[in-house]
Scaffold this active site. Structure first.
Site, mmCIF file in Angstrom:
data_model
loop_
_atom_site.group_PDB
_atom_site.id
_atom_site.type_symbol
_atom_site.label_atom_id
_atom_site.label_comp_id
_atom_site.label_asym_id
_atom_site.label_seq_id
_atom_site.Cartn_x
_atom_site.Cartn_y
_atom_site.Cartn_z
ATOM 1 N N GLY A 22 2.703 2.671 10.702
ATOM 2 C CA GLY A 22 3.647 3.765 10.523
ATOM 3 C C GLY A 22 4.346 4.202 11.800
ATOM 4 O O GLY A 22 4.977 5.250 11.843
ATOM 5 N N ASN A 79 0.870 -1.175 0.000
ATOM 6 C CA ASN A 79 0.000 0.000 0.000
ATOM 7 C C ASN A 79 0.908 1.227 0.000
ATOM 8 O O ASN A 79 1.480 1.576 1.025
ATOM 9 C CB ASN A 79 -0.891 -0.028 1.255
ATOM 10 C CG ASN A 79 -1.721 1.244 1.388
ATOM 11 O OD1 ASN A 79 -1.766 2.059 0.484
ATOM 12 N ND2 ASN A 79 -2.363 1.402 2.540
ATOM 13 N N LYS A 120 0.146 4.252 -0.328
ATOM 14 C CA LYS A 120 -0.492 5.458 0.224
ATOM 15 C C LYS A 120 -0.270 6.642 -0.735
ATOM 16 O O LYS A 120 -0.227 6.418 -1.943
ATOM 17 C CB LYS A 120 0.014 5.715 1.650
ATOM 18 C CG LYS A 120 -0.133 4.453 2.518
ATOM 19 C CD LYS A 120 0.029 4.672 3.978
ATOM 20 C CE LYS A 120 -0.155 3.342 4.709
ATOM 21 N NZ LYS A 120 -0.087 3.445 6.153
ATOM 22 N N SER A 137 3.718 -1.752 10.363
ATOM 23 C CA SER A 137 5.169 -1.809 10.582
ATOM 24 C C SER A 137 5.773 -3.170 10.266
ATOM 25 O O SER A 137 6.720 -3.592 10.928
ATOM 26 C CB SER A 137 5.517 -1.373 12.009
ATOM 27 O OG SER A 137 5.109 -0.038 12.223
ATOM 28 N N HIS A 157 -9.457 1.187 4.888
ATOM 29 C CA HIS A 157 -8.187 1.401 5.602
ATOM 30 C C HIS A 157 -8.420 2.353 6.771
ATOM 31 O O HIS A 157 -9.248 3.273 6.671
ATOM 32 C CB HIS A 157 -7.146 1.978 4.638
ATOM 33 C CG HIS A 157 -5.762 1.969 5.220
ATOM 34 N ND1 HIS A 157 -5.343 2.920 6.112
ATOM 35 C CD2 HIS A 157 -4.737 1.094 5.079
ATOM 36 C CE1 HIS A 157 -4.091 2.638 6.482
ATOM 37 N NE2 HIS A 157 -3.709 1.536 5.875
ATOM 38 N N GLU A 210 -6.835 4.817 7.761
ATOM 39 C CA GLU A 210 -6.659 6.235 7.415
ATOM 40 C C GLU A 210 -7.914 6.789 6.734
ATOM 41 O O GLU A 210 -8.260 7.949 6.917
ATOM 42 C CB GLU A 210 -5.404 6.396 6.530
ATOM 43 C CG GLU A 210 -4.131 6.209 7.358
ATOM 44 C CD GLU A 210 -2.949 5.614 6.618
ATOM 45 O OE1 GLU A 210 -2.927 5.632 5.381
ATOM 46 O OE2 GLU A 210 -2.033 5.111 7.305
ATOM 47 N N GLU A 251 -5.074 -4.694 10.676
ATOM 48 C CA GLU A 251 -4.084 -3.640 10.856
ATOM 49 C C GLU A 251 -4.363 -2.900 12.163
ATOM 50 O O GLU A 251 -5.217 -1.993 12.187
ATOM 51 C CB GLU A 251 -4.149 -2.646 9.689
ATOM 52 C CG GLU A 251 -3.872 -3.265 8.343
ATOM 53 C CD GLU A 251 -3.307 -2.238 7.353
ATOM 54 O OE1 GLU A 251 -2.291 -2.561 6.733
ATOM 55 O OE2 GLU A 251 -3.852 -1.139 7.237
HETATM 56 P P1 13P Z 1 3.240 0.660 7.609
HETATM 57 O O1 13P Z 1 3.772 -0.632 7.021
HETATM 58 O O2 13P Z 1 3.933 1.868 7.085
HETATM 59 O O3 13P Z 1 3.135 0.600 9.096
HETATM 60 O O4 13P Z 1 1.723 0.798 7.044
HETATM 61 C C1 13P Z 1 0.862 -0.262 7.181
HETATM 62 C C2 13P Z 1 -0.379 0.043 6.426
HETATM 63 O O5 13P Z 1 -1.142 0.920 6.789
HETATM 64 C C3 13P Z 1 -0.653 -0.736 5.212
HETATM 65 O O6 13P Z 1 -1.947 -0.531 4.751
#
Ligand code: 13P
Length: 256
Positions: free
Chosen positions: A175, A11, A13, A215, A97, A99, A169
C-alpha cells in the site's frame, strides 16, 4: 522442470459491500471468466463472499477468504470458521497477512493452527510472509522469512504441502507504492523455494506457487511475473477495479 500455472489473487481487504462486490465480480467474469491459462482468485470481505460467489458460479474465477479462525465452531465471537467458508464455496484462504500480524497480534503459532484447519477443510492456504522495513535495513530479511515460513508450516506433510500457496509480501511495499525490485523479490522467492526443497523435497517445492505482493500494478507486473520463482501476485489496491485487475491477469497470461 514442472511449469507452474500462474496465480493472480485479489485481496480486497476491508472494501466493497456485497452489492459492490457483485458488480466488480460481474465485470471480472465478463472479461476473464472463461480463460484457463492462469488461475484467478478474488478474496472479498466475509460479508461479500456469498454475493461474489453467486456471480462467479460457472466461471473459472475462484473464491477466497481473507482470514479464518482455526476452530470449526464454538464461542469465538466475531470469528468465521473453515467449514463456514467451504459452505460458501470458497476454495482459498489468505492466512498470516502482515495486517493480521501487526494490527491483530497474530503469532506464527496461531497462523500455523489456521494452516492446518484450512488444509483439513480442503481450503488452499495462501500463507503470507515478509519483512518490515527495519528488518530489511538490519539485514534480517531472509531470517524473518525463514522463521515465518517454517513456523507457519510446522507439521504440514509433504502431501499437503503441494497444495500450498506462499505469498511474499514485504511489509514496506504494501500500500505504499514502493514495489520491491525484481532482484529483491526474486532473491526472496528463490530462497523460499530452496527452503521448501529442504522441508519437502524438490518435486514438492517445484509445485508450490510463490506469489509476490506489495504495490503490484499493471506497470510493474510484467517484469516481476517474468522472474523464475515469481508465480503470480497477491494484489491489494489494484484488485479493487476491474480494469487494473484484468490487466494484471492479462500480464500473467502473457508470460505464462
Ligand atoms: P497493495 O497491492 O495495495 O500494496 O497490497 C498488497 C497486499 O497486501 C495484498 O495482500
Amino acid at each position: 522442470m514442472i511449469s507452474r500455472k500462474k496465480l493472480i489473487a485479489g485481496n480486497w481487504k476491508m472494501n466493497k459491500t456485497s452489492a459492490d462486490a457483485a458488480t466488480l465480480v460481474g465485470d471480472l467474469v465478463s472479461a476473464i471468466g472463461k480463460q484457463n491459462d492462469v488461475d484467478v482468485v478474488v478474496c472479498p470481505p466475509f460479508t461479500s463472499l456469498e454475493s461474489a460467489g453467486k456471480v462467479l458460479e460457472g466461471s473459472t474465477v475462484k473464491l477466497g477468504a481473507q482470514n479464518m479462525h482455526p476452530e470449526a465452531s464454538g464461542a469465538f465471537t466475531g470469528e468465521i470458521s473453515a467449514p463456514m467458508l467451504r459452505a460458501l464455496f470458497a476454495t482459498y484462504v489468505i492466512l498470516g497477512h502482515s495486517e493480521r500480524r501487526s494490527y491483530f497480534a497474530e503469532t506464527d503459532a496461531f497462523i500455523n493452527k489456521k494452516v492446518h484447519a484450512a488444509l483439513k477443510n480442503q481450503l488452499r492456504p495462501i500463507l503470507c510472509v515478509g519483512e518490515t522495513l527495519a528488518e530489511r535495513e538490519s539485514g534480517s530479511t531472509l531470517k524473518v522469512v525463514q522463521t515465518q515460513t517454517e513456523l507457519g508450516l510446522e507439521g504440514v506433510s509433504k502431501e499437503q504441502a503441494a497444495s500450498l500457496v506462499i505469498a511474499y509480501e514485504p511489509v514496506w511495499a504494501i500500500g505504499t507504492g514502493k514495489v520491491a525490485t525484481t532482484e529483491q523479490a526474486q532473491e526472496v522467492h528463490a530462497f523460499i523455494r530452496d527452503l521448501l526443497t529442504k522441508l519437502y523435497t524438490a518435486p514438492v517445492a517445484q509445485k508450490v506457487r510463490i506469489l509476490y505482493g506489495g504495490s503490484m500494478k499493471p506497470a510493474n507486473a510484467p517484469e516481476l511475473l517474468a522472474q523464475k520463482d515469481i508465480d503470480g501476485g497477491l494484489i491489494g489496491g489494484a484488485s479493487l477495479e476491474a480494469r487494473s485487475f484484468v490487466e494484471l491477469v492479462n500480464a500473467a497470461i502473457a508470460v505464462k
